[in-house]
Design a protein around this motif. Structure first.
Motif, PDB file in Angstrom:
ATOM      1  N   ASP A 143       6.276  -1.664  -1.923  1.00 36.63           N
ATOM      2  CA  ASP A 143       6.100  -0.758  -3.059  1.00 36.63           C
ATOM      3  C   ASP A 143       5.449   0.503  -2.500  1.00 36.63           C
ATOM      4  N   GLU A 144       6.246   1.537  -2.294  1.00 34.85           N
ATOM      5  CA  GLU A 144       5.771   2.728  -1.594  1.00 34.85           C
ATOM      6  C   GLU A 144       4.639   3.429  -2.348  1.00 34.85           C
ATOM      7  N   THR A 145       4.703   3.433  -3.661  1.00 39.24           N
ATOM      8  CA  THR A 145       3.632   4.049  -4.457  1.00 39.24           C
ATOM      9  C   THR A 145       2.323   3.301  -4.250  1.00 39.24           C
ATOM     10  N   ALA A 146       2.395   1.964  -4.247  1.00 42.63           N
ATOM     11  CA  ALA A 146       1.192   1.165  -4.019  1.00 42.63           C
ATOM     12  C   ALA A 146       0.656   1.380  -2.605  1.00 42.63           C
ATOM     13  N   LEU A 147       1.559   1.513  -1.638  1.00 48.07           N
ATOM     14  CA  LEU A 147       1.129   1.746  -0.255  1.00 48.07           C
ATOM     15  C   LEU A 147       0.395   3.081  -0.141  1.00 48.07           C
ATOM     16  N   ILE A 148       0.951   4.111  -0.736  1.00 50.78           N
ATOM     17  CA  ILE A 148       0.295   5.421  -0.688  1.00 50.78           C
ATOM     18  C   ILE A 148      -1.090   5.339  -1.310  1.00 50.78           C
ATOM     19  N   GLY A 149      -1.199   4.659  -2.434  1.00 51.87           N
ATOM     20  CA  GLY A 149      -2.502   4.501  -3.079  1.00 51.87           C
ATOM     21  C   GLY A 149      -3.492   3.756  -2.202  1.00 51.87           C
ATOM     22  N   ALA A 150      -3.014   2.700  -1.526  1.00 52.34           N
ATOM     23  CA  ALA A 150      -3.893   1.916  -0.653  1.00 52.34           C
ATOM     24  C   ALA A 150      -4.366   2.731   0.537  1.00 52.34           C
ATOM     25  N   LEU A 151      -3.496   3.568   1.083  1.00 50.05           N
ATOM     26  CA  LEU A 151      -3.865   4.417   2.216  1.00 50.05           C
ATOM     27  C   LEU A 151      -4.831   5.516   1.777  1.00 50.05           C
ATOM     28  N   GLN A 152      -4.527   6.151   0.668  1.00 51.74           N
ATOM     29  CA  GLN A 152      -5.391   7.230   0.189  1.00 51.74           C
ATOM     30  C   GLN A 152      -6.757   6.715  -0.233  1.00 51.74           C
ATOM     31  N   GLY A 153      -6.794   5.492  -0.752  1.00 56.22           N
ATOM     32  CA  GLY A 153      -8.057   4.920  -1.208  1.00 56.22           C
ATOM     33  C   GLY A 153      -8.835   4.201  -0.133  1.00 56.22           C
ATOM     34  N   GLY A 154      -8.313   4.155   1.093  1.00 54.80           N
ATOM     35  CA  GLY A 154      -9.020   3.490   2.175  1.00 54.80           C
ATOM     36  C   GLY A 154      -8.994   1.982   2.085  1.00 54.80           C
ATOM     37  N   GLN A 155      -8.060   1.428   1.297  1.00 53.76           N
ATOM     38  CA  GLN A 155      -7.962  -0.027   1.192  1.00 53.76           C
ATOM     39  C   GLN A 155      -7.435  -0.631   2.488  1.00 53.76           C
ATOM     40  N   ILE A 156      -6.571   0.107   3.193  1.00 51.68           N
ATOM     41  CA  ILE A 156      -6.134  -0.294   4.524  1.00 51.68           C
ATOM     42  C   ILE A 156      -6.291   0.907   5.447  1.00 51.68           C
ATOM     43  N   ALA A 157      -6.318   0.622   6.751  1.00 50.62           N
ATOM     44  CA  ALA A 157      -6.645   1.677   7.719  1.00 50.62           C
ATOM     45  C   ALA A 157      -5.451   2.538   8.105  1.00 50.62           C
ATOM     46  N   GLY A 158      -4.236   2.002   7.991  1.00 49.17           N
ATOM     47  CA  GLY A 158      -3.089   2.789   8.408  1.00 49.17           C
ATOM     48  C   GLY A 158      -1.801   2.003   8.275  1.00 49.17           C
ATOM     49  N   ALA A 159      -0.694   2.668   8.593  1.00 44.17           N
ATOM     50  CA  ALA A 159       0.613   2.025   8.503  1.00 44.17           C
ATOM     51  C   ALA A 159       1.549   2.615   9.547  1.00 44.17           C
ATOM     52  N   GLY A 160       2.483   1.783  10.013  1.00 43.55           N
ATOM     53  CA  GLY A 160       3.552   2.218  10.901  1.00 43.55           C
ATOM     54  C   GLY A 160       4.878   1.883  10.243  1.00 43.55           C
ATOM     55  N   LEU A 161       5.687   2.889   9.981  1.00 46.08           N
ATOM     56  CA  LEU A 161       6.893   2.693   9.172  1.00 46.08           C
ATOM     57  C   LEU A 161       8.137   3.196   9.902  1.00 46.08           C
ATOM     58  N   ASP A 162       9.155   2.359   9.922  1.00 47.23           N
ATOM     59  CA  ASP A 162      10.462   2.776  10.449  1.00 47.23           C
ATOM     60  C   ASP A 162      11.488   2.873   9.325  1.00 47.23           C
ATOM     61  N   VAL A 163      11.117   2.384   8.139  1.00 45.04           N
ATOM     62  CA  VAL A 163      12.016   2.354   6.985  1.00 45.04           C
ATOM     63  C   VAL A 163      11.237   2.777   5.747  1.00 45.04           C
ATOM     64  N   TYR A 164      11.976   3.239   4.724  1.00 39.34           N
ATOM     65  CA  TYR A 164      11.348   3.830   3.547  1.00 39.34           C
ATOM     66  C   TYR A 164      12.108   3.405   2.298  1.00 39.34           C
TER      67      TYR A 164
END
Length: 318
Positions: free
Chosen positions: A241-262
């Motif tokens: 869920d890309e919207t949830a991922l963006i929220g988690a990254l912006q909120g500091g819930q996780i430290a980072g992500a590596g993405l090859d697909v969208y």
């Protein structure tokens, strides 16, 4: 019988297609339009489609008696094809498993290392001319060796990733899958996805796309992850869920992500593009000359088997 290949292919594949079959090769790298998919089903006996060529149920409904009898998909993933609708219309479907395994696993490790060690951020710093030299606290990232990795999906690609993590980096491997696997290396089976997410330093996705896995990684799973954890996706974009991922990254819930697909590729949200703690690749999972040639030849092997009345080597069933 007429064959249509919907994208330019590596030279060896195009040469074989023209030599062995009555082949037409489309010269565009864009996904087929609706009109082109109609032409594919009505104007050709066999079509070699690939990711982005959305042969949905309504496409088959618009062509109830297609001339095309085989979609020899170029790629292991086939969630862009409604297989049930294809089979109901008398169109068989094949894919190219196996050829993509090692290359995709290599990209997973590329993303893990690049994200954990802030390689993309560091490369941008050097290219910008702003690097002021080494110092003891410069761009401190995460150590990968010996950490605990969670793998979502333990098929061919998941096992190839796990093998690299265990034998190459001495990592503790845990995984979630439909069932426990017999593996050649130690790995802990965790049947609950949120529990797995909560227990690992890196969560790596290796499941097929489709309705069953759409938004498998949602806000609940992201909330369960450690604030220091990284998410790596080499599966299909809609698995997250890309919207949830963006929220988690912006909120500091996780430290980072590596993405090859969208989720909506080739569209990549500006929010992801602007984050330094996100490594972004343009769907490079199988992008080597050798692998793409092997994939093309595997697709053509399916075509040859069909034309000669032999069992399809890589038939996909609903």
């Amino acid at each position: 019988m007429k064959l249509w290949i919907t994208r330019p292919m590596p030279p060896a594949v195009e040469a074989r297609a023209r030599a062995d079959f009555d082949a037409e090769i489309r010269d565009s790298n864009l996904p087929l339009s609706r009109d082109e998919m109609h032409r594919a089903l009505t104007g050709f006996d066999i079509v070699v489609p690939t990711l982005g060529d959305l042969f949905s149920a309504d496409i088959f409904a618009a062509v109830p008696q297609p001339r095309c009898k085989l979609l020899a998909n170029f790629g292991v993933g086939y969630n862009h094809i409604d297989v049930r609708a294809a089979l109901a219309a008398g169109v068989q479907v094949t894919n190219t498993p196996g050829a993509v395994t090692d290359a995709t696993a290599d990209i997973a490790m590329t993303l893990l290392l690049a994200t954990a060690r802030r390689a993309g951020e560091g490369e941008r710093l050097v290219r910008s001319g702003q690097w002021q030299g080494w110092h003891p606290t410069q761009m401190l990232g995460q150590h990968v060796t010996g950490k605990r990795v969670g793998i979502v999906g333990m098929g061919r690609i998941g096992q190839a990733i796990a093998r690299r993590c265990h034998f190459g980096f001495g990592m503790q491997v845990a995984y979630v899958a439909r069932s426990r696997k017999e593996l050649e290396f130690p790995a802990e089976y965790v049947p609950d996805l949120p529990a797995l997410a909560a227990s690992v330093d890196f969560l790596m996705l290796a499941v097929p796309g489709g309705a069953e896995t759409r938004h498998l990684i949602d806000a609940l799973v992201l909330d369960a992850m450690k604030p220091s954890a990284l998410l790596i996706n080499i599966a299909r974009g809609e698995v997250v869920d890309e919207t949830a991922l963006i929220g988690a990254l912006q909120g500091g819930q996780i430290a980072g992500a590596g993405l090859d697909v969208y989720e909506f590729e080739p569209e990549v949200p500006a929010a992801l593009r602007e984050m330094e703690n996100v490594t972004l690749l343009p769907h490079l999972g199988t992008a080597t000359e050798e692998v793409r040639t092997d994939m093309g030849n595997m697709a053509l092997d399916n075509v040859a088997a069909f034309l000669n009345g032999r069992p399809l080597p890589n038939a996909v069933t609903a």
